[in-house]
Structure formats: C-alpha cells, structure tokens
Design a protein around this motif. Structure first.
Motif, PDB file in Angstrom:
ATOM      1  N   UNK A  47       0.977  -1.202   0.035  1.00 12.98           N
ATOM      2  CA  UNK A  47      -0.021   0.039  -0.047  1.00 12.98           C
ATOM      3  C   UNK A  47       0.864   1.183  -0.138  1.00 12.98           C
ATOM      4  N   UNK A  48       1.950   1.365   0.963  1.00 12.77           N
ATOM      5  CA  UNK A  48       2.650   2.461   0.882  1.00 12.77           C
ATOM      6  C   UNK A  48       3.553   2.672  -0.421  1.00 12.77           C
ATOM      7  N   UNK A  49       3.850   1.455  -0.948  1.00 14.67           N
ATOM      8  CA  UNK A  49       4.586   1.769  -2.220  1.00 14.67           C
ATOM      9  C   UNK A  49       3.766   2.238  -3.291  1.00 14.67           C
ATOM     10  N   UNK A  50       2.528   1.991  -3.481  1.00 16.24           N
ATOM     11  CA  UNK A  50       1.679   2.272  -4.385  1.00 16.24           C
ATOM     12  C   UNK A  50       1.368   4.111  -3.829  1.00 16.24           C
ATOM     13  N   UNK A  51       1.246   4.203  -2.838  1.00 10.88           N
ATOM     14  CA  UNK A  51       1.191   5.665  -2.305  1.00 10.88           C
ATOM     15  C   UNK A  51       2.181   6.666  -2.787  1.00 10.88           C
ATOM     16  N   UNK A  52       3.502   6.037  -2.684  1.00  8.52           N
ATOM     17  CA  UNK A  52       4.662   6.722  -2.967  1.00  8.52           C
ATOM     18  C   UNK A  52       4.608   6.927  -4.500  1.00  8.52           C
ATOM     19  N   UNK A  53       4.444   5.632  -5.280  1.00  5.21           N
ATOM     20  CA  UNK A  53       4.564   5.755  -6.718  1.00  5.21           C
ATOM     21  C   UNK A  53       3.599   6.913  -7.479  1.00  5.21           C
ATOM     22  N   UNK A  54       2.362   7.018  -6.778  1.00  2.34           N
ATOM     23  CA  UNK A  54       1.579   7.850  -7.173  1.00  2.34           C
ATOM     24  C   UNK A  54       2.035   9.575  -6.875  1.00  2.34           C
ATOM     25  N   UNK A  55       2.614   9.467  -5.944  1.00  2.00           N
ATOM     26  CA  UNK A  55       2.875  10.934  -5.316  1.00  2.00           C
ATOM     27  C   UNK A  55       4.189  11.336  -6.476  1.00  2.00           C
ATOM     28  N   UNK A  56       5.042  10.552  -6.434  1.00  2.00           N
ATOM     29  CA  UNK A  56       6.294  10.841  -7.181  1.00  2.00           C
ATOM     30  C   UNK A  56       6.136  10.905  -8.767  1.00  2.00           C
ATOM     31  N   UNK A  57       4.888  10.296  -8.993  1.00  2.00           N
ATOM     32  CA  UNK A  57       4.527  10.723 -10.572  1.00  2.00           C
ATOM     33  C   UNK A  57       4.412  12.071 -10.755  1.00  2.00           C
ATOM     34  N   UNK A  58       3.867  12.785  -9.799  1.00  2.00           N
ATOM     35  CA  UNK A  58       3.616  14.230  -9.943  1.00  2.00           C
ATOM     36  C   UNK A  58       4.993  15.177 -10.388  1.00  2.00           C
ATOM     37  N   UNK A  59       5.895  14.448 -10.161  1.00  2.00           N
ATOM     38  CA  UNK A  59       7.001  15.218 -10.551  1.00  2.00           C
ATOM     39  C   UNK A  59       7.213  15.610 -12.002  1.00  2.00           C
TER      40      UNK A  59
END
Length: 387
Positions: A47-59
C-alpha cells in the motif's frame, strides 16, 4: 519544464515540494483512514509503495501531464481494486486530473480524463473489498469532474489574461509608433519650414546676382553677400531645430515673433520688402504658440517670394486678450501658388503644414485670394488672457 533549453527550476522545486507533501500526507493519513473504514484491506508495505509511486509521478506533471495522469490512474485503480481504504491517494489523483485540464486543450484533456474515469470505475464493480456498485459511480465521478472543471476554468482565465496582456502590449507598441510618427512629422515640418524658406531666399538672391553680374558686378557682389548671410542663418536655424530633438542636448530658444525683424531683413536681401505692423502690447507667449505664429508668417512670406511676383508684402501681428493673430497679405497675382483654389482643395505642402500647426494648438487658419487682388494668410492662436 524547460524554457530555452534550460530547466525552469522554480517549477521543478514546486512540483518536488507538492510530491513530498502528498507522499508524507498519504503515508501518515492512510492508516487513520483505514481505522474508520471497517472491511478495507489493512495498510501494508505494498500500500505504501503504491502511495509513493502515485505521489512521485507528479514530478512529471508539467513536462508530461498525460503520462503522469496515466501512472497515477493505474496506481490508484490498483490500490482501490486491492481493497485499500479510500484516502489521500485520491487527492494525488485529483491533482493529476487538474494538471491535465489546465495544461492541455479541452478536447485532449477531456479524452485523457475520461479514460482515467473509466479505469477508476473498475474498483466500483470489481474491488476485493466491499464494492459499492452503481451507487459508487457518482462519488467516483466527482474525483474527475470537479478537478477537470476547475482546471478548464483556470486555463480559460489564464488564456484570457494572456490575451489581455498581449493586447495591452500591442496597444503600447502602437501608441509608441504613433508618437514616433508624430515626432518625425513634426521634425520634418520644422526642417521643411527652415530649409524651404532659406532655399527660396537664396534662389531669388542667386537670380538677382546672375542678372546683375554682366552689367553691374558691384551690385552682384551685394546679392552674393546676401546669399552667404542667408545660407549661414538658415544653417544656424536648422542646427537649433535639430539640436532640440537630440536626447540630452541643451535646447536653444526656438524661433518666435521676436525674430520677425531678422526675417524681414533676410527677405529684403532677396528683393522682398516686408512691412511689419504690431497691434496691441507685445507680451511673452507660450513657446508652441510663438513658434507656430512665426512659422506661419515665415511660410506665407516664402510663398510670396516664390509665387506672388511682387516686391512687397505686409505682416500684421495683433496681440489680443485671449489670442494672438498674424496676417500676411500681398498684391501679387498668385500664379502657381498652392492655396489659390478654395481652401478645402489646396494642394500646397506649405499651407497644409500651416493648417496642421494651427489646428494642433486649437487655432484657426484662413487662406485665399483677396477681393482686391493678391493673397491673404490669416491665423488666430488662442493664448491665456494676459494678467
């Protein structure tokens, strides 16, 4: 993200801060969201990996908004299909939809957002947790429709503001161009008046010298001396005129009615006798009015010298309470003189220049043949009443 081949670092920094804030918020708040959603899958490492990938995609949201939206949508749909709790990851999805709407034209933005909406709906019917079914379609649509609408409104507002700024810039450029054109015309008129008058006097004096040279060379010498003096005075006046428009140059006094005596003497050397009559008490005039009155007299006398075929002219200057008037008359035939036709049909550049000068100061100009023969130029220029 790039301008002129370089990174726009303020935007990069802003996106990095946004991604880190959403990442921190997602990691901290998702646990709390899960506590309030019984039946959802417990928060774990995946779950935390998915949250991190989604947030970092905004870069990448500015450089590749559609790609960023695709990554966030796939990650968010996977997150919901697995059954993790509704939480901060949807805020990341909202930001990705908004970015597409605000940075792309409406049609491609709508297509991308529509695809994201369809993919997001998968969890409504196929999620591992309690699937809401059709009742979940409307709430899910809000996560797409609202940020999309806001993004379109912001985009339209920015485009309208950009058009307004562009129009204002064009207006300023056009105004500057008009002012430059007006200044060039003003300078051209000044040069025309100075050079035209001087050349007319020199031409007349040269004809006199050529006529007298074979028979009376001593009198031809007088005409040649007058030519030398006239050319020197014309050059001095031209130097004053051009010096007045040089940036940073000290402006010398411009010609005015006080120089009518010098103008009369110069024309006398060219064979034209000028009688100057002053009515009223002479007083100091505004520089623009003084110059315009002098130029009207100068141009009118130059026309007499060129076209009237007479040896004399009369100038009357009348200082009135709220205006100053100048009148130039002669008794010539006026052959070939511009302005001998009705005023509205005149074709002479000199008379047109007079009219522009006088009109610019709110005055009036009358030109035309006299009833008893000859030609008359009359100008009235308003001034503040004398105190």
């Amino acid at each position: 993200m790039r301008r002129g081949g370089q990174w726009r670092w303020p935007e990069v920094a802003a996106d990095a801060v946004l991604a880190l804030v959403l990442l921190g918020f997602g990691l901290l708040a998702t646990d709390l969201a899960g506590d309030n959603q019984p039946g959802s899958r417990p928060v774990d490492a995946a779950c935390r990996v998915l949250i991190a990938v989604a947030a970092l995609a905004l870069l990448l949201r500015r450089r590749a908004p559609v790609a960023a939206l695709a990554v966030v949508t796939v990650v968010t749909s996977t997150y919901l299909l697995i059954g993790y709790p509704y939480g901060p990851i949807l805020v990341t999805f909202l930001v990705a939809v908004y970015t597409v709407a605000v940075r792309l034209p409406v049609r491609p933005a709508a297509l991308a957002s529509g695809g994201a909406f369809v993919l997001l709906l998968a969890h409504v019917f196929f999620g591992r947790g309690p699937a809401p079914g059709w009742t979940g379609v409307l709430p899910a649509s809000a996560w797409v429709v609202v940020p999309f609408a806001v993004g379109v409104v912001v985009r339209v507002s920015r485009e309208a503001a950009a058009r307004t700024r562009a129009e204002e810039a064009r207006s300023r450029v056009e105004q500057a161009r008009r002012q430059a054109d007006e200044e060039r015309l003003r300078i051209a008129q000044e040069v025309h008046d100075v050079v035209g008058h001087g050349l007319a006097a020199i031409s007349m004096q040269a004809e006199i010298a050529l006529h007298l040279l074979p028979k009376r060379p001593e009198q031809a010498e007088v005409a040649l001396t007058a030519i030398s003096r006239t050319s020197r005075e014309a050059l001095d006046e031209l130097r004053v005129t051009l010096g007045a428009v040089r940036r940073g140059a000290e402006r010398e006094p411009v010609p005015g009615l006080a120089r009518l005596s010098a103008l009369r003497d110069r024309l006398a050397g060219a064979g034209l006798t000028v009688e100057v009559r002053v009515v009223g008490a002479p007083r100091e005039l505004p520089a623009a009015v003084d110059l315009a009155a002098y130029r009207v007299v100068q141009e009118a006398l130059t026309n007499v010298l060129r076209h009237a075929g007479v040896a004399s002219a009369e100038v009357t200057v009348d200082y009135r309470a709220d205006e100053v008037t100048v009148e130039v008359t002669d008794r010539g035939m006026g052959t070939g003189r511009a302005g001998t036709a009705p005023v509205d049909d005149e074709g002479g550049h000199g008379l047109a220049g007079m009219r522009e000068r006088v009109a610019a100061l709110g005055g009036r100009l009358t030109t035309g043949p006299r009833a008893g023969g000859g030609f008359r130029v009359y100008a009235g220029l308003p001034v503040e009443p004398a105190t």
